[in-house]
Scaffold this active site. Structure first.
Site, PDB file in Angstrom:
ATOM      1  N   ASN A  98      35.913  62.653  25.001  1.00 10.37           N
ATOM      2  CA  ASN A  98      37.133  62.383  24.808  1.00 10.37           C
ATOM      3  C   ASN A  98      37.581  63.802  23.909  1.00 10.37           C
ATOM      4  OD1 ASN A  98      35.739  62.308  22.321  1.00 10.37           O
ATOM      5  ND2 ASN A  98      36.563  60.216  21.814  1.00 10.37           N
TER       6      ASN A  98
ATOM      7  N   HIS B 215      37.431  65.725  18.171  1.00  4.69           N
ATOM      8  CA  HIS B 215      37.309  65.068  16.911  1.00  4.69           C
ATOM      9  C   HIS B 215      38.451  65.668  15.918  1.00  4.69           C
ATOM     10  CE1 HIS B 215      35.587  63.764  13.265  1.00  4.69           C
ATOM     11  NE2 HIS B 215      35.847  64.921  12.684  1.00  4.69           N
TER      12      HIS B 215
ATOM     13  N   GLU C 254      33.888  67.949   5.671  1.00  6.00           N
ATOM     14  CA  GLU C 254      33.403  68.416   7.013  1.00  6.00           C
ATOM     15  C   GLU C 254      33.716  69.911   7.115  1.00  6.00           C
ATOM     16  OE1 GLU C 254      34.122  64.060   9.390  1.00  6.00           O
ATOM     17  OE2 GLU C 254      35.589  65.622   9.828  1.00  6.00           O
TER      18      GLU C 254
ATOM     19  N   TYR D 196      27.883  62.805  12.531  1.00  8.69           N
ATOM     20  CA  TYR D 196      28.207  61.267  13.133  1.00  8.69           C
ATOM     21  C   TYR D 196      27.149  60.254  12.459  1.00  8.69           C
ATOM     22  CZ  TYR D 196      31.624  62.964  16.556  1.00  8.69           C
ATOM     23  OH  TYR D 196      32.662  63.601  16.817  1.00  8.69           O
TER      24      TYR D 196
ATOM     25  N   LYS E 113      35.429  69.609  21.506  1.00  9.24           N
ATOM     26  CA  LYS E 113      34.039  69.137  21.707  1.00  9.24           C
ATOM     27  C   LYS E 113      33.601  70.075  22.984  1.00  9.24           C
ATOM     28  CE  LYS E 113      34.587  64.413  19.736  1.00  9.24           C
ATOM     29  NZ  LYS E 113      34.203  62.951  19.950  1.00  9.24           N
TER      30      LYS E 113
HETATM   31  P1  GTP Z   1      35.918  61.415  16.358  1.00 10.94           P
HETATM   32  O1  GTP Z   1      37.151  62.109  16.054  1.00 10.94           O
HETATM   33  O2  GTP Z   1      35.065  62.402  17.379  1.00 10.94           O
HETATM   34  O3  GTP Z   1      34.978  60.891  15.120  1.00 10.94           O
HETATM   35  O4  GTP Z   1      36.169  60.000  17.248  1.00 10.94           O
HETATM   36  P2  GTP Z   1      36.930  58.745  16.538  1.00 10.94           P
HETATM   37  O5  GTP Z   1      36.978  58.852  15.236  1.00 10.94           O
HETATM   38  O6  GTP Z   1      38.167  58.172  17.540  1.00 10.94           O
HETATM   39  O7  GTP Z   1      35.786  57.747  17.030  1.00 10.94           O
HETATM   40  P3  GTP Z   1      34.565  57.193  16.269  1.00 10.94           P
HETATM   41  O8  GTP Z   1      34.229  58.043  14.823  1.00 10.94           O
HETATM   42  O9  GTP Z   1      34.607  55.896  16.160  1.00 10.94           O
HETATM   43  O10 GTP Z   1      33.318  57.863  17.032  1.00 10.94           O
HETATM   44  C1  GTP Z   1      32.951  59.026  17.234  1.00 10.94           C
HETATM   45  C2  GTP Z   1      32.796  59.523  18.606  1.00 10.94           C
HETATM   46  O11 GTP Z   1      31.627  58.834  19.180  1.00 10.94           O
HETATM   47  C3  GTP Z   1      33.834  59.093  19.753  1.00 10.94           C
HETATM   48  O12 GTP Z   1      34.960  59.992  19.561  1.00 10.94           O
HETATM   49  C4  GTP Z   1      33.063  58.980  21.022  1.00 10.94           C
HETATM   50  O13 GTP Z   1      32.965  60.333  21.516  1.00 10.94           O
HETATM   51  C5  GTP Z   1      31.699  58.478  20.708  1.00 10.94           C
HETATM   52  N1  GTP Z   1      31.874  57.102  20.847  1.00 10.94           N
HETATM   53  C6  GTP Z   1      32.250  55.959  19.822  1.00 10.94           C
HETATM   54  N2  GTP Z   1      32.331  54.766  20.698  1.00 10.94           N
HETATM   55  C7  GTP Z   1      31.591  55.148  21.690  1.00 10.94           C
HETATM   56  C8  GTP Z   1      31.239  54.258  22.956  1.00 10.94           C
HETATM   57  O14 GTP Z   1      31.240  53.030  22.743  1.00 10.94           O
HETATM   58  N3  GTP Z   1      30.593  54.879  23.844  1.00 10.94           N
HETATM   59  C9  GTP Z   1      30.329  56.070  23.838  1.00 10.94           C
HETATM   60  N4  GTP Z   1      29.807  56.664  25.038  1.00 10.94           N
HETATM   61  N5  GTP Z   1      30.727  56.817  23.012  1.00 10.94           N
HETATM   62  C10 GTP Z   1      31.473  56.551  22.058  1.00 10.94           C
HETATM   63 MG    MG Z   2      35.305  59.363  13.814  1.00 13.26          MG
END
Ligand code: GTP
Ligand code: MG
Length: 144
Positions: free
Chosen positions: A112, A115, A126, A49, A9
Site C-alpha cells: 500500500n 505509511h 517515529e 510495527y 514503502k
Molecule cells: P501504516 O501507515 O503502514 O501504519 O498503515 P495503516 O495505519 O493504514 O494500517 P496498520 O497500522 O493497521 O497496518 C500497518 C501495515 O501493515 C499496513 O499498511 C499494511 O502494509 C500491513 N497490513 C495491515 N493489515 C494487513 C493485512 O491484513 N494483510 C497484509 N498482508 N498486510 C497488512
Molecule cells: Mg498504522
C-alpha cells in the site's frame, strides 16, 4: 507545531512513485522538515510495527518493509497527522477513496505504498534525526 512521519514503502520507491507522493503533501501546503532514502534494518521495522507483531501477516510485513529502500520524511503543519492519513486513504487500497494516494496508486493492503503516523504522539516518536529549520515563502499565502 504538529509533525508526522511519512514513509514511502519499498513498492512506492520501486514503482517510481516518490515524486508523485511527495508532490501531494507539497501541494496540500505542508512543510517538509526532513527527508532521507534509507534501507530499514529488520529490528527497526519490527520496532516500528511492534503493535502488529501478533498478527499473522507480521513476518510478510517485515519482509516487505525491509525489501528495498524507503523514503523517510517529516512533514509539519497544523493538523498534519490526521490530514496526512486522509491524503493517504484507507489501509486497504481497494477501499481507499479515489483521490487518495492508496486509492489512486495501489491495489493490495500488503503493497500500500506509504505509511503515515496515526497520532501526534506517534509522529514525534517515529521521527528521528536532524530536521531542517526553515520557513517556506508560501507560508503567508497558506496560513492567515
Ligand atoms: P501504516 O501507515 O503502514 O501504519 O498503515 P495503516 O495505519 O493504514 O494500517 P496498520 O497500522 O493497521 O497496518 C500497518 C501495515 O501493515 C499496513 O499498511 C499494511 O502494509 C500491513 N497490513 C495491515 N493489515 C494487513 C493485512 O491484513 N494483510 C497484509 N498482508 N498486510 C497488512
Ligand atoms: Mg498504522
Amino acid at each position: 507545531v504538529e509533525q508526522t512521519y511519512i514513509m514511502i514503502k519499498p513498492d512506492g520507491v520501486q514503482r517510481g512513485l516518490v515524486g508523485e507522493i511527495i508532490s501531494r503533501f507539497e501541494k496540500k501546503g505542508f512543510l517538509l522538515k526532513g527527508l532521507k532514502l534509507f534501507q530499514c534494518p529488520k529490528d527497526l521495522a519490527q520496532e516500528h510495527y511492534k503493535d502488529l507483531k501478533e498478527r499473522p501477516f507480521f513476518p510478510n510485513l517485515i519482509d516487505y518493509i525491509t525489501s528495498g529502500p524507503v523514503v523517510c520524511m517529516a512533514w509539519e503543519g497544523d493538523g498534519v497527522v490526521a490530514s496526512a492519513r486522509k491524503l493517504i486513504g484507507a489501509t486497504n487500497p481497494l477501499q481507499a477513496e479515489p483521490g487518495t494516494i492508496r486509492g489512486d496508486l495501489a491495489v493490495q493492503t500488503g503493497r500500500n505504498v506509504v505509511h503515515g503516523s496515526d497520532s501526534p504522539d506517534n509522529g514525534k516518536r517515529e521521527i528521528e534525526g536532524e530536521l531542517a529549520q526553515w520557513e517556506s515563502v508560501q507560508t503567508p499565502w497558506l496560513i492567515e
